[in-house]
Design an enzyme around this catalytic site. Sequence first.
Site, PDB file in Angstrom:
ATOM      1  N   GLU A 144     -62.973  35.897  -1.721  1.00 43.85           N
ATOM      2  CA  GLU A 144     -64.121  35.423  -2.506  1.00 43.85           C
ATOM      3  C   GLU A 144     -64.012  33.907  -2.532  1.00 43.85           C
ATOM      4  O   GLU A 144     -63.169  33.355  -3.235  1.00 43.85           O
ATOM      5  CB  GLU A 144     -64.051  35.992  -3.934  1.00 43.85           C
ATOM      6  CG  GLU A 144     -64.081  37.506  -4.006  1.00 43.85           C
ATOM      7  CD  GLU A 144     -65.461  38.084  -3.738  1.00 43.85           C
ATOM      8  OE1 GLU A 144     -66.446  37.318  -3.730  1.00 43.85           O
ATOM      9  OE2 GLU A 144     -65.548  39.303  -3.512  1.00 43.85           O
TER      10      GLU A 144
ATOM     11  N   CYS B 102     -68.263  29.143  -8.629  1.00 42.66           N
ATOM     12  CA  CYS B 102     -68.565  29.348  -7.207  1.00 42.66           C
ATOM     13  C   CYS B 102     -70.043  29.597  -6.941  1.00 42.66           C
ATOM     14  O   CYS B 102     -70.550  29.230  -5.884  1.00 42.66           O
ATOM     15  CB  CYS B 102     -67.733  30.512  -6.684  1.00 42.66           C
ATOM     16  SG  CYS B 102     -67.932  32.013  -7.657  1.00 42.66           S
TER      17      CYS B 102
HETATM   18  P1  NAD Z   1     -57.637  27.019  -4.150  1.00 50.86           P
HETATM   19  O1  NAD Z   1     -57.936  27.693  -2.859  1.00 50.86           O
HETATM   20  O2  NAD Z   1     -57.030  25.684  -4.098  1.00 50.86           O
HETATM   21  O3  NAD Z   1     -56.665  27.922  -5.049  1.00 50.86           O
HETATM   22  C1  NAD Z   1     -56.957  29.236  -5.413  1.00 50.86           C
HETATM   23  C2  NAD Z   1     -55.666  29.976  -5.721  1.00 50.86           C
HETATM   24  O4  NAD Z   1     -54.911  30.084  -4.516  1.00 50.86           O
HETATM   25  C3  NAD Z   1     -54.757  29.258  -6.705  1.00 50.86           C
HETATM   26  O5  NAD Z   1     -54.120  30.212  -7.527  1.00 50.86           O
HETATM   27  C4  NAD Z   1     -53.758  28.558  -5.805  1.00 50.86           C
HETATM   28  O6  NAD Z   1     -52.538  28.271  -6.443  1.00 50.86           O
HETATM   29  C5  NAD Z   1     -53.591  29.586  -4.708  1.00 50.86           C
HETATM   30  N1  NAD Z   1     -53.106  29.066  -3.416  1.00 50.86           N
HETATM   31  C6  NAD Z   1     -52.991  27.790  -3.006  1.00 50.86           C
HETATM   32  N2  NAD Z   1     -52.524  27.746  -1.741  1.00 50.86           N
HETATM   33  C7  NAD Z   1     -52.344  29.017  -1.352  1.00 50.86           C
HETATM   34  C8  NAD Z   1     -51.906  29.635  -0.136  1.00 50.86           C
HETATM   35  N3  NAD Z   1     -51.567  28.922   0.945  1.00 50.86           N
HETATM   36  N4  NAD Z   1     -51.867  31.002  -0.077  1.00 50.86           N
HETATM   37  C9  NAD Z   1     -52.261  31.736  -1.126  1.00 50.86           C
HETATM   38  N5  NAD Z   1     -52.676  31.209  -2.305  1.00 50.86           N
HETATM   39  C10 NAD Z   1     -52.721  29.867  -2.412  1.00 50.86           C
HETATM   40  O7  NAD Z   1     -59.003  26.998  -4.955  1.00 50.86           O
HETATM   41  P2  NAD Z   1     -59.294  26.285  -6.357  1.00 50.86           P
HETATM   42  O8  NAD Z   1     -59.604  24.863  -6.121  1.00 50.86           O
HETATM   43  O9  NAD Z   1     -58.262  26.638  -7.330  1.00 50.86           O
HETATM   44  O10 NAD Z   1     -60.634  27.049  -6.786  1.00 50.86           O
HETATM   45  C11 NAD Z   1     -61.896  26.547  -6.528  1.00 50.86           C
HETATM   46  C12 NAD Z   1     -62.513  27.248  -5.330  1.00 50.86           C
HETATM   47  O11 NAD Z   1     -62.583  28.631  -5.570  1.00 50.86           O
HETATM   48  C13 NAD Z   1     -63.944  26.791  -5.101  1.00 50.86           C
HETATM   49  O12 NAD Z   1     -64.165  26.642  -3.715  1.00 50.86           O
HETATM   50  C14 NAD Z   1     -64.761  27.962  -5.636  1.00 50.86           C
HETATM   51  O13 NAD Z   1     -66.051  28.069  -5.083  1.00 50.86           O
HETATM   52  C15 NAD Z   1     -63.890  29.124  -5.288  1.00 50.86           C
HETATM   53  N6  NAD Z   1     -64.189  30.284  -6.136  1.00 50.86           N
HETATM   54  C16 NAD Z   1     -64.797  31.360  -5.566  1.00 50.86           C
HETATM   55  C17 NAD Z   1     -65.143  32.447  -6.363  1.00 50.86           C
HETATM   56  C18 NAD Z   1     -65.849  33.648  -5.776  1.00 50.86           C
HETATM   57  O14 NAD Z   1     -65.887  34.669  -6.437  1.00 50.86           O
HETATM   58  N7  NAD Z   1     -66.415  33.552  -4.586  1.00 50.86           N
HETATM   59  C19 NAD Z   1     -64.849  32.426  -7.727  1.00 50.86           C
HETATM   60  C20 NAD Z   1     -64.212  31.312  -8.256  1.00 50.86           C
HETATM   61  C21 NAD Z   1     -63.881  30.237  -7.458  1.00 50.86           C
END
Ligand code: NAD
Length: 504
Positions: A247, A281
């Site tokens: 997502e 998002c």
């Molecule tokens: P991010 O990708 O930086 O982090 C998301 C999660 O992944 C965090 O818990 C982070 O610690 C973890 N993470 C970081 N590196 C990783 C790796 N290599 N492997 C696995 N996990 C890892 O995203 P963010 O900045 O925290 O969140 C914002 C983003 O999330 C925006 O792009 C937003 O649109 C998206 N988002 C999407 C939805 C949806 O339902 N489509 C909902 C909420 C947020």
Amino acid sequence: MSETSIQALVAHLPANTDTVPVLNPANGKKIYDLPQMTVAQIEAAVDSARNAQIDWAKTPVSERADILLELSKLMVTDEAKFLDLLQLETAKSRAHAFEETIGAMNSAKYYAKISAKTLARKKTDSGIPFLTKTYVDQVPVGVVGVITPWNYPLALTMLDVLPALAAGNAVVQKADNQTALTVLFARHLAVEAGIPAELWTVVVGDGELVGNAITDNVDYVAFTGSTATGRKVAERAAKRLIGCSLELGGKNPMIVLDGANIKRAAEIALAGAFGSAGQLCVSIERVYVPNRIKDEFTKELAKRTDSLTVGRSSDFSMDIGSLTGYNQLQRVMGYVDDAVSTGATVVAGGTSVPETGPYFFRPTVVTNVNQNARMYRQEVFGPVIAVEGYEDLDEAIRLANDTELGLNASVVGPEREAMAVAKRLNAGGVNINEGFRATFASMETPMGGFKSSGQGRRNGPGGMLRYTEAKAIGISRGPIRLPSRAKDYNKMAPLMRLLIKWIK
Ligand code: NAD
């Protein structure tokens, strides 16, 4: 939230000495030090989850559903605690924290309601009538890894963890460091409701280290976060041939139709763009309006945006809270500065509000964003909406679809026309006369993205079935048996030819 209550929640984590300070984004002050877990600890968490899952899978589905119902009741009782925690960790407004909490309560009820039907054995048409019977069972995959971001820690936890548990799985969830308390409190209530303690473990630590350790050890991974990280998770999951749902981000357009009421359209854009200070998002980031009404619409939207109250409050008096930390403020300011330096005009907001708190940023409306500006295609993930004009509907739809992302879209105007436009938009969800809440609030409606906005869907029965393997069961029935020697076909072949004509 008192210090003792925070310490009680953190006590569920190992007492590692490697810690990170977690700050309250509303005032920049430290809330507490969060221990950071090691790969060995994540592996141990998956092992103990795997053990706990064996008995849980044998627990009748109706009992599991009852626990979710109980959880939903406990959440209603503790609504205020959730609102306080969400505000403490994200600094979103009380109203946005409330929307998130209500949605999370609803998800517990929804999965309790649909579990039995979704997981029930299904009879299928057997290929050989009378001689065989076939069924499909949905069996849990085992241990599900759930990785959640900081922006909607409660809702995203519930939407992804509860269906996994209800389907008979164990869960190891990586909470974002910034919002671990909210997730720990949700888990605490789930255990109080009857979820075995080892069945759902919350882990925290460095994103890449902990994220990789989860993907390397679980049987399925449900990831929510940025498109860049989602790609890494997908690659790693593919190497192990485990399933994953992704997502990811959005660059969500709204099209205002010629026949729309301009004031109402401006109001819809306002609510669509600034939920949780745009750190959502499915938030609307660009709006296309007919050239004929562009100036009037922009004026209406700017006027409304300027009238939004921005600040801290533990009641519903503030429209918009703070951005969730220093990085978010830098990110949003960077996008706005870049747009302005390439020719865009700020018609509302555009500045931080340091007198209110270190990371507050005024809700912002920009126009004439140049194609070279980074925000033209990239997700800002903040309270910034761009208004652009269009000549005819084909142009509006082309502009709306001109993105690698395809999470949410919105159409404002007469419903019939809007429905026709919705069919032509490449997005996982389209909201008519609303920014995002119409689809977002529905647990029955699948949520996910086209193109680089994701893979798979949460919500609906599919949101639970993704955590199961379909097991086919076939039974050969007497008195006529399937042939075992070639000569048996002397008798069987005519019968089989008849059957193949007869089967519809
Ligand atoms: P991010 O990708 O930086 O982090 C998301 C999660 O992944 C965090 O818990 C982070 O610690 C973890 N993470 C970081 N590196 C990783 C790796 N290599 N492997 C696995 N996990 C890892 O995203 P963010 O900045 O925290 O969140 C914002 C983003 O999330 C925006 O792009 C937003 O649109 C998206 N988002 C999407 C939805 C949806 O339902 N489509 C909902 C909420 C947020």
